[in-house]
Structure formats: C-alpha cells, structure tokens
Design an enzyme around this catalytic site. Sequence first.
Site, PDB file in Angstrom:
ATOM      1  N   ILE A 182      -9.997   8.257  -6.421  1.00  0.00           N
ATOM      2  CA  ILE A 182      -8.636   8.780  -6.220  1.00  0.00           C
ATOM      3  C   ILE A 182      -8.299   8.703  -4.732  1.00  0.00           C
ATOM      4  O   ILE A 182      -8.248   9.726  -4.027  1.00  0.00           O
ATOM      5  CB  ILE A 182      -8.497  10.222  -6.746  1.00  0.00           C
ATOM      6  CG1 ILE A 182      -9.034  10.341  -8.176  1.00  0.00           C
ATOM      7  CG2 ILE A 182      -7.030  10.662  -6.704  1.00  0.00           C
ATOM      8  CD1 ILE A 182      -9.068  11.757  -8.710  1.00  0.00           C
ATOM      9  N   PRO A 183      -8.089   7.487  -4.210  1.00  0.00           N
ATOM     10  CA  PRO A 183      -7.716   7.378  -2.797  1.00  0.00           C
ATOM     11  C   PRO A 183      -6.366   8.052  -2.559  1.00  0.00           C
ATOM     12  O   PRO A 183      -5.455   7.930  -3.385  1.00  0.00           O
ATOM     13  CB  PRO A 183      -7.658   5.871  -2.548  1.00  0.00           C
ATOM     14  CG  PRO A 183      -7.590   5.233  -3.894  1.00  0.00           C
ATOM     15  CD  PRO A 183      -8.149   6.202  -4.877  1.00  0.00           C
ATOM     16  N   HIS A 184      -6.261   8.760  -1.462  1.00  0.00           N
ATOM     17  CA  HIS A 184      -5.022   9.477  -1.184  1.00  0.00           C
ATOM     18  C   HIS A 184      -4.833   9.667   0.317  1.00  0.00           C
ATOM     19  O   HIS A 184      -5.779   9.563   1.091  1.00  0.00           O
ATOM     20  CB  HIS A 184      -5.006  10.829  -1.898  1.00  0.00           C
ATOM     21  CG  HIS A 184      -6.166  11.708  -1.541  1.00  0.00           C
ATOM     22  ND1 HIS A 184      -7.408  11.578  -2.129  1.00  0.00           N
ATOM     23  CD2 HIS A 184      -6.292  12.723  -0.656  1.00  0.00           C
ATOM     24  CE1 HIS A 184      -8.230  12.469  -1.626  1.00  0.00           C
ATOM     25  NE2 HIS A 184      -7.580  13.183  -0.716  1.00  0.00           N
ATOM     26  N   GLY A 185      -3.587   9.925   0.677  1.00  0.00           N
ATOM     27  CA  GLY A 185      -3.253  10.161   2.068  1.00  0.00           C
ATOM     28  C   GLY A 185      -1.821  10.612   2.205  1.00  0.00           C
ATOM     29  O   GLY A 185      -1.061  10.633   1.238  1.00  0.00           O
TER      30      GLY A 185
END
Length: 149
Positions: free
Chosen positions: A65-68
């Site tokens: 779950i890549p996030h930014g």
Amino acid sequence: MRLEDYLQPEFVIGNLASESKSEVLAELVAPIKKQWPDFDAKRAHQVLLDRENLGTTGIGDGVAIPHGKMESLERIVIVVGRSLAGVSFDALDFKPCRIFFLVLAPEHVAGLHLRILAHISRLLSDESFRRAFLTAETDEALRQVLAAA
C-alpha cells in the site's frame, strides 16, 4: 466508506509490467498523469520513494500500500494495480507483492487519508477478497471486485 468513491476506472491496472519497486511506483502514477496532464508525476514518484525509504509499504500476503502526501493535490487519489508475476517490494514477509493500492493525498486531509488506509488494510486482510482480486480474469472483472468492496 467505499473505494469506488475515490477510484476511477482508469486507475485500475490489471497487469502491471514492472519488475522493480521503483518501476511499479512509476507505473502506478502514470494513469494519474494521463488523466490530469498538469499532475507532477516525477514529484509523486519521489514522494513515494521517500516514503519507502522510511519503511516498506509491502505489508505481507502479497500486498503493498504505497502512499504519500502532496501539496499540489486537491483530493485523495487511489490507483490499484495487480502484478501477475509478483514484484520484490521489500515486503515484511519477504514475499513478492502482487496487489498494489497506491494512495496519494493532499497535505490537509490527514484524518481522511488515515481512514482510507485503514479501510484498505482491513479489506486486504480478507483472504477471499485477495483471492477474488488475484483471479479476476479481465480488467472489468477486477473493477467489479473493487466496486463490491
């Protein structure tokens, strides 16, 4: 909360071609740039890489779950991807990731951003959902699995 409220059909990639973490992140960001030409895809890619350097977003069970956060965004954007082959993503269980949920949020929506990440995490903890996601035979079938979530 429903994923389809934040997920456009164009933001579902049924067969990621990438073979590395950086390539996956770039491939997940690409549909946003295509949809919104003024979107800074290079900056988004860097934000995601910087987040990965803090600790992997590969949570195990084939899921990442890549996030930014990005100041330039006006709303939360979710892009979903599936890698049929699997990608080494430095996951906590050391297994390749096949399910990717990218979440980019504006700086000012921390609470909603965290609720969406929690919702996605709960959804992906369900083995039957993961199985349906991985076995959907077409992009449309994959979108239907997501719409039912």
